[in-house]
Design an enzyme around this catalytic site. Structure first.
Site, PDB file in Angstrom:
ATOM      1  N   TYR A   1      -7.705 147.352  48.994  1.00 31.34           N
ATOM      2  CA  TYR A   1      -7.789 145.743  49.243  1.00 31.34           C
ATOM      3  C   TYR A   1      -7.800 145.589  50.521  1.00 31.34           C
ATOM      4  CZ  TYR A   1      -8.637 141.029  47.473  1.00 31.34           C
ATOM      5  OH  TYR A   1      -8.932 139.878  47.268  1.00 31.34           O
TER       6      TYR A   1
ATOM      7  N   GLU B   1     -12.960 142.427  39.043  1.00 28.01           N
ATOM      8  CA  GLU B   1     -11.835 141.862  38.741  1.00 28.01           C
ATOM      9  C   GLU B   1     -12.433 140.675  38.230  1.00 28.01           C
ATOM     10  OE1 GLU B   1     -10.104 141.317  42.710  1.00 28.01           O
ATOM     11  OE2 GLU B   1     -10.514 142.619  43.842  1.00 28.01           O
TER      12      GLU B   1
ATOM     13  N   ASP C   1      -2.065 132.873  45.224  1.00 31.75           N
ATOM     14  CA  ASP C   1      -3.700 132.663  45.329  1.00 31.75           C
ATOM     15  C   ASP C   1      -3.335 131.414  46.075  1.00 31.75           C
ATOM     16  OD1 ASP C   1      -5.103 134.829  43.858  1.00 31.75           O
ATOM     17  OD2 ASP C   1      -3.297 134.832  42.194  1.00 31.75           O
TER      18      ASP C   1
END
Length: 262
Positions: free
Chosen positions: A167, A41, A52
């Site tokens: 995911y 990725e 994040d």
């Protein structure tokens, strides 16, 4: 068989993340492959990376501060594809850089660079028409995210139009700061696999070989990002060697876990 499906066919896939433009990225990408990563990725730096944690936020700031552009990222992807023709590459980022020139432009550029899939963190499945059709028209997989709060009512929407892999974000939070219990991950993976034939890769909070092995026993893929990004910050230009050594420990642990007797 696509590059992504082939990676999962071989067994639990080690999926690794690095931020484009943070450190000597091309050499780091080489190191990830040499260390045994199955899927890469490549993060597209963004000014407001809401999903994040501190490590990847800092990497975004460093990359943008160095002047990294979308064109630079696509060039890295193209160079990676030339060097590693069989390793899947996924671009991961946020909608603004992907859509500012139009979805068709982005999909064309990804196809030209040899990108296999795209994860757009802040584009919900209800807005698939913003990017999904353009990607699918070029044979690029729109990879979706599921979380602990993705219930039975919403899961079909998440899966509709998804491809490549699913995911599973194992914690309700940002990257790098915590890890879910193996039992809760196992329950979630079983629920997801009952609803889709897509491989399920688990990420967020996986840092150690033992954690990677535990996830590999129950999922189709193990995603590691923040720990790698921290190595890049710590080692700078010398990061590739440290990254390769670390990724090899994850690869070894995953392989040994798969070989364990049932």
């Amino acid at each position: 068989m696509t590059r992504l499906s082939a990676a999962f066919f071989r067994g639990p896939a080690l999926v690794t993340f690095v931020t484009a433009g943070d450190g000597p990225t091309l050499a780091i990408l080489d190191a990830l492959v040499a260390g045994g990563a199955d899927i890469i990725e490549l993060g597209m730096p963004f000014t407001d990376p809401m999903a994040d944690g501190p490590a990847i936020q800092a990497a975004n700031i460093r990359s943008l501060g160095a002047g990294t552009t979308t064109a630079d990222i696509l060039l890295l992807a193209k160079q990676f594809r030339q060097r590693h023709p069989d390793t899947p590459l996924v671009l991961m980022g946020y909608a603004n850089p992907m859509l500012r020139r139009g979805p068709e432009w982005f999909a064309d550029a990804c196809a030209d660079a040899g990108v296999d899939g795209v994860i757009c963190v802040d584009l919900p499945p209800e807005e698939d028409d913003q990017l999904g059709p353009a990607l699918r028209a070029k044979g690029i997989d729109p990879i979706r995210l599921a979380t602990p709060t993705t219930d039975a009512a919403r899961l079909p929407t998440v899966l509709n139009g998804a491809s490549g892999f699913l995911y599973y974000v194992s914690v309700a939070g940002i990257t790098g700061l915590q890890q879910a219990q193996a039992s809760s991950i196992a329950d979630a993976v079983a629920r997801l696999k009952a609803a889709t034939d897509l491989p399920v890769a688990v990420g967020f909070g996986i840092r150690t070989p033992d954690q990677a092995a535990a996830v590999a026993r129950i999922a189709d893929g193990v995603v590691v990002g923040s720990a790698i990004v921290e190595l890049v910050e710590r080692h700078g230009l010398n990061a590739p060697a440290a990254v390769q050594t670390y990724v090899r420990t994850l690869r070894t642990a995953i392989d040994l876990a798969v070989k364990e007797p049932a």
